[in-house]
Design an enzyme around this catalytic site. Structure first.
Site, PDB file in Angstrom:
ATOM      1  N   GLN A 101       0.779  -1.205   0.102  1.00  0.00           N
ATOM      2  CA  GLN A 101      -0.007  -0.219   0.156  1.00  0.00           C
ATOM      3  C   GLN A 101       0.804   1.281   0.013  1.00  0.00           C
ATOM      4  O   GLN A 101       0.513   2.196  -0.567  1.00  0.00           O
ATOM      5  CB  GLN A 101      -0.952   0.269   1.294  1.00  0.00           C
ATOM      6  N   MET A 278     -11.854  -0.662   0.413  1.00  0.00           N
ATOM      7  CA  MET A 278     -11.119   0.213  -0.631  1.00  0.00           C
ATOM      8  C   MET A 278     -11.527   1.741  -0.302  1.00  0.00           C
ATOM      9  O   MET A 278     -10.923   2.662  -0.773  1.00  0.00           O
ATOM     10  CB  MET A 278     -11.792   0.049  -2.014  1.00  0.00           C
ATOM     11  N   GLY A 279     -12.474   1.951   0.656  1.00  0.00           N
ATOM     12  CA  GLY A 279     -12.774   3.226   1.017  1.00  0.00           C
ATOM     13  C   GLY A 279     -11.681   4.170   1.163  1.00  0.00           C
ATOM     14  O   GLY A 279     -11.609   5.397   0.887  1.00  0.00           O
ATOM     15  N   ASP A 280     -10.775   3.788   1.968  1.00  0.00           N
ATOM     16  CA  ASP A 280      -9.439   4.473   2.545  1.00  0.00           C
ATOM     17  C   ASP A 280      -8.427   4.241   1.589  1.00  0.00           C
ATOM     18  O   ASP A 280      -7.583   5.162   1.135  1.00  0.00           O
ATOM     19  CB  ASP A 280      -9.177   4.119   3.911  1.00  0.00           C
ATOM     20  N   HIS A 301     -10.328   4.259   9.763  1.00  0.00           N
ATOM     21  CA  HIS A 301      -9.097   4.163   8.952  1.00  0.00           C
ATOM     22  C   HIS A 301      -9.349   5.105   7.784  1.00  0.00           C
ATOM     23  O   HIS A 301      -8.486   6.066   7.643  1.00  0.00           O
ATOM     24  CB  HIS A 301      -9.004   3.030   8.370  1.00  0.00           C
TER      25      HIS A 301
END
Length: 337
Positions: A101, A278-280, A301
């Site tokens: 990431q 996936m939102g963050d 998060h």
């Protein structure tokens, strides 16, 4: 230099990973105090230390405090290097996907190949299948192509898995606001050094939860350095929504499958276009290229990620909770290192 208290918000490794990425991209130094201050065992653990050293190698950074257990880190990046072939050995089951990431945004458009040895399917992190199918599915909608390959699986506590990421390129302003009609539903269950019947039971339980959809089932027997199993479920339409679940001692196969499917359905029913994981993660790419998206649930998060990103001058706006929207009007494209 940006100064950050690592106990704010979710108070964990997400703060560090996002700081590393944006520091390297913008050439902005930072000092992080009270690292992972909200965790039972604060300070840098092996996976966090591996992320620090990996990003430092990519951007030729000067670092102070990059030792196991350190609660303070000072990071001064230089230019991102290429071509580069980087090998990272976490030495434990520390998550390879969480380290990725931090690294993937630095790899886009550059000749950088990363090999990470550690945990590929471990708790509190996306599985390697999630990264290959869901994360990369969303990246395609951002205009990004790349390769994430699993050489072998690694599970908690032994680790020993291996993931290779390379050839990341593309990217541009995007809008992911609708899931639309579900055109494809996949249940993917795997086992390593366990009876394949376990994976079949996981997939059957997940499929039963998804009885309103036609389901494509994929069963895999994998190579790895220990026993393990996991199930990934994802829905594909105009966007991709997914969730995974790991097997564990004393956890029935049916529970694994049902857990993954239930989480996907919960996110899907919010009307969001991307799932809660996936939102963050997608926030980083909206900040890089400009864009907007609708997430299923605004997690701690995600809120923490937004606060860190804004420290680098990104004009990021969040509205709503479940679902929620993110819009970036002033991205980093012109200010990337």
């Amino acid at each position: 230099m940006i100064e950050v208290d690592g106990s704010f918000g979710e108070g964990g490794g997400q703060i560090l990973r996002t700081l590393l990425t944006f520091s390297a991209l913008t050439g902005t130094p930072f000092r992080l105090n009270n690292i992972r201050g909200n965790r039972p065992k604060p300070g840098l653990q092996r996976s966090h230390l591996s992320a620090v050293n990996a990003v430092a190698s990519v951007c030729d950074a000067s670092v102070k405090g990059n030792v196991l257990g350190s609660r303070t880190l000072e990071f001064r990046p230089s230019r991102i290097k290429e071509p580069l072939k980087l090998v990272i050995d976490v030495g434990t089951a520390g998550s390879a996907t969480l380290i990725l990431q931090s690294l993937i945004p630095l790899m886009i458009g550059r000749k950088i190949t990363v090999t990470i040895k550690g945990g590929t399917d471990v708790p509190k992190s996306p599985t390697s299948d999630y990264m290959s199918c869901v994360f990369m599915g969303i990246m395609e909608r951002v205009g990004i192509k790349g390769e994430i390959g699993v050489v072998r699986r690694g599970y908690y506590p032994r680790g020993g898995g291996e993931v290779i990421a390379s050839d990341f390129r593309g990217g541009g302003e995007f809008s992911i606001l609708r899931m639309g009609d579900v055109k494809k539903v996949v249940v993917m269950s795997h086992v390593t050094w366990l009876p394949v019947e376990i994976a079949k039971r996981e997939a059957k339980a997940a499929s039963e939860e998804l009885s309103n959809f036609p389901v494509e089932v994929k069963i895999k027997e994998e190579k790895g350095t220990g026993k393990g199993t996991a199930t990934l479920v994802y829905l594909e339409g105009e966007s991709v929504i997914g969730a995974d679940s790991l097997g564990a001692i004393g956890k029935r196969a049916e529970e694994v499958g049902k857990e993954a499917a239930s989480h996907v359905l919960s996110d899907y029913r919010t009307g969001g276009a991307v799932d809660s994981f996936m939102g963050d993660m997608l926030m980083v790419y909206a900040s890089l290229f400009g864009g907007e998206y609708k997430g299923s649930s605004l997690t701690c998060h995600a809120k923490t990620n937004a606060q860190v990103i804004k420290m680098f001058g990104v004009d990021l706006e969040i509205n709503g909770v479940s679902p929620f929207t993110v819009k970036v009007r002033r991205p980093l494209v012109s200010g990337i290192n």
